[in-house]
Structures are given as C-alpha cells and as structure tokens.
Design an enzyme around this catalytic site. Structure first.
Site, mmCIF file in Angstrom:
data_model
loop_
_atom_site.group_PDB
_atom_site.id
_atom_site.type_symbol
_atom_site.label_atom_id
_atom_site.label_comp_id
_atom_site.label_asym_id
_atom_site.label_seq_id
_atom_site.Cartn_x
_atom_site.Cartn_y
_atom_site.Cartn_z
ATOM 1 N N CYS A 125 13.416 12.980 -7.516
ATOM 2 C CA CYS A 125 12.923 11.660 -7.374
ATOM 3 C C CYS A 125 12.155 11.332 -6.411
ATOM 4 C CB CYS A 125 13.997 10.351 -7.437
ATOM 5 S SG CYS A 125 15.013 10.685 -9.082
ATOM 6 N N HIS A 264 11.754 3.854 -4.358
ATOM 7 C CA HIS A 264 12.049 4.562 -5.673
ATOM 8 C C HIS A 264 12.874 3.696 -6.419
ATOM 9 C CE1 HIS A 264 13.514 7.068 -8.653
ATOM 10 N NE2 HIS A 264 14.606 7.217 -8.341
ATOM 11 N N ASN A 294 14.033 3.640 -14.268
ATOM 12 C CA ASN A 294 13.883 4.680 -13.181
ATOM 13 C C ASN A 294 13.340 5.775 -13.960
ATOM 14 O OD1 ASN A 294 14.331 6.911 -11.640
ATOM 15 N ND2 ASN A 294 16.605 6.684 -11.230
#
Length: 337
Positions: A125, A264, A294
């Site tokens: 990520c 994030h 996400n």
C-alpha cells in the site's frame, strides 16, 4: 527500539507535473452487499465505513486501468508518451507472475516497441511513497527527466466476500503521476518495515513458496487476502508516532505548518486514529474512504489527484503523505507540491 529521530536535512527537488486516476465502471454499494450476504440493511456500511466501492469487471485488469490513469496524468502534465524516460508501476498486486506490471502497462500504452525502460517498485500500500522516494534521487541526478508512476490494484478478486470485516473495506482503481525535476521538493521521507508483522497482511499464493506444484494442501484458499486487523492496528499504533515525529524533524516543520494530510485510505479505524494522532482539523485531511474504500497502493495517489483536481491542493503547499502496508511497513513523506 525506535531509530533516533532525524534533524532537518536539505530538500530534494521533485516535481509532480500531473496526476490522474481511473475507476472501474462497476460500482458495488454496501446496501447491495447487505442483500447479497443476507445481512440486515446498513450492516456492511456500519462495519466497514464504506458506502460504495468500484470493482473490476472481467474486462478490467491493472494494465488497462493504469493506462487510463496514465493518460489523464500525462495530459495534466503536458507530457507526451514519447517524452517519457521511464515507466514505473508501484502496484501492491500483480497482474501476473511475470513479466513486471510496468512491462504490461508499457504495452497497454502502445509503447511496446519504444524501448522505454519499465520496472516495478512494490511496497504494498506504500507503493506511491516508496516510488517517489526512490525515483527522486535518479531524477535529481539527471538520469531521468520525465517519469510515469502508476499504482493500479484489483483487490476484489482476492477477497473472501463472506468476511465483511476485511472484504468490505476494499475497492479497485488506479492512479498515476508524472514526475520531473524542479518545482516541488521532498522535505522529508521515511520508510520502515517491521517484519514481526509479516503475516498480519498477506496473500500466501502468487509465488514459488506456495506454488500448487510444491504444496500438499488446497491451493485456492491461499489465493485469498488474509488480514488480522487488530494486530495491524496495534503494530501501526506502536510505531507510527515515532515515524511522524521523525518526518517533521527532518522537514524542520510543525504539524501546524502542514497544509494537507493525505493518508493511505486503509480503514475507517485507521483514518480516525490518524486524524486524532495528528490533531488536525478533519477539513485538512483528504478522506475519500467512504466512496472509494481501500484501493491498496492506488488509494493515496487517487486521493491526491481528487484533491488537486477539485482545487483544494495548490502549488507550493506542504503535503504530509503517510500510511501503512503489508510487511508490516510504515512510510511517510513531506512534500512541497
């Protein structure tokens, strides 16, 4: 033991010349998931914090989504495909085992005979932050002048949709940025990995360790994403404060001097914790989680592009990008946009 905090350091030149993002056409709402899973209305949104997410159709792959985002970023930057010196994919997921995602993207862009170098930087990520940090040195040295970075992830195919606590927080998408010298500056950057948490977020299959020809257990379950959310949160909460302090010390700034925080988009819990820890007004945190979920490595640059395009982020402003990823890894960057 935390590494010793840094002192202010000279800034690195790095300009984000243009950004773009793309989404699959198919939208899956949490209300639809409630119906599909036989749950009471409102259950998935309550559990996940997500109202809707985009999910890839059979015709979508990371290269096609990445190419769409790339064209938007190139247009915003005023850079032609043939002017690129390097193509980098910073996906958290792979389109296939080989070749690298960047080679497949190069072909999708119609550059298959160009010879432009293409490579991957994989930091789960944190791919976008890792790519900016790594590539800034080569750009500053003059090795490359126009670099395309693409983060494109299709998480939906690797999820167990019966596990709402995990599957409900993910979506698919892609984002891109064109990098070059001059203009902006990296004021601070830091990446750290604590492999004590390596099994907290993982897809066991996909490589040689759990190749179907080498194992004596069912292969299909190993292809699904597995996450121990509480363990991830505890480990991130343990190490993130020191990382943040280190970043601000490197940059020689206080939180009050940061214009925007772009985290994030990990989960509702992680976003809420970040906002509390940073003690910043919610209006200064770029939050797209409820409508995008996400998107793995694509999350952070998608949030960046949305805020650039709607006019919130302006040239010269100071951005704090921060997040966590599988590894367990933590990363952050203070960037003068």
């Amino acid at each position: 033991m935390h590494p010793r905090a840094s002192s202010p350091r000279p800034a690195r030149s790095l300009a984000i010349l243009g950004t773009g993002h793309s989404l699959p056409q198919q939208v899956l709402t949490s209300a639809e998931l409630d119906h599909r899973l036989g749950l009471a209305p409102g259950s998935v949104e309550r559990i996940s914090g997500v109202q809707q997410r985009h999910v890839a159709g059979h015709e979508d792959n990371a290269a096609t989504l990445g190419a769409q985002a790339a064209h938007k970023a190139l247009q915003a930057a005023g850079v032609a495909l043939q002017q690129l010196d390097l193509i980098v994919c910073a996906n958290g997921t792979q389109d296939q085992g080989m070749p690298c995602n960047a080679a497949l993207l190069q072909r999708e862009l119609g550059l298959g005979q160009s010879g432009i170098p293409a490579m991957d930087i994989n930091a789960s990520c944190l791919g976008f932050i890792a790519a900016l940090d790594t590539l800034s040195w080569a750009i500053q040295a003059g090795q490359y002048r126009r670099v395309l970075v693409v983060c494109a992830d299709i998480a939906s195919c690797g999820l167990n949709w019966q596990q709402v606590e995990v599957s409900g927080i993910f979506g698919d998408g892609a984002a891109a940025a064109v990098l070059g010298p001059g203009g902006g500056r990296i004021l601070a950057s830091r990446l750290r990995t604590y492999a004590e948490g390596a099994e907290l977020c993982q897809i066991p299959a996909g490589g040689s360790r759990y190749h179907p020809r080498r194992i004596d257990q069912p292969f299909a379950p190993l292809t699904s994403f597995a996450m121990h959310g509480k363990g991830v949160f505890r480990l991130a909460a343990k190490y993130l404060p020191a990382l943040l302090d280190d970043l601000l010390a490197q940059a020689g700034l206080s939180l009050a001097e940061i214009d925007w925080v772009i985290p994030h988009q990990a989960s509702q819990q992680a976003m809420a914790h970040a906002a509390r820890r940073l003690s910043m007004s919610p209006g200064k945190v770029i939050d797209i989680f409820a409508r995008h979920a996400n998107q793995v490595a694509a999350s952070l640059p998608t949030a960046l592009d949305i805020a650039v395009r709607d006019g919130r982020i302006q040239r010269g402003q100071r951005l704090l990008m921060i997040g966590t990823g599988a590894g367990l890894s933590l990363g952050g960057m203070v960037l003068e946009f």
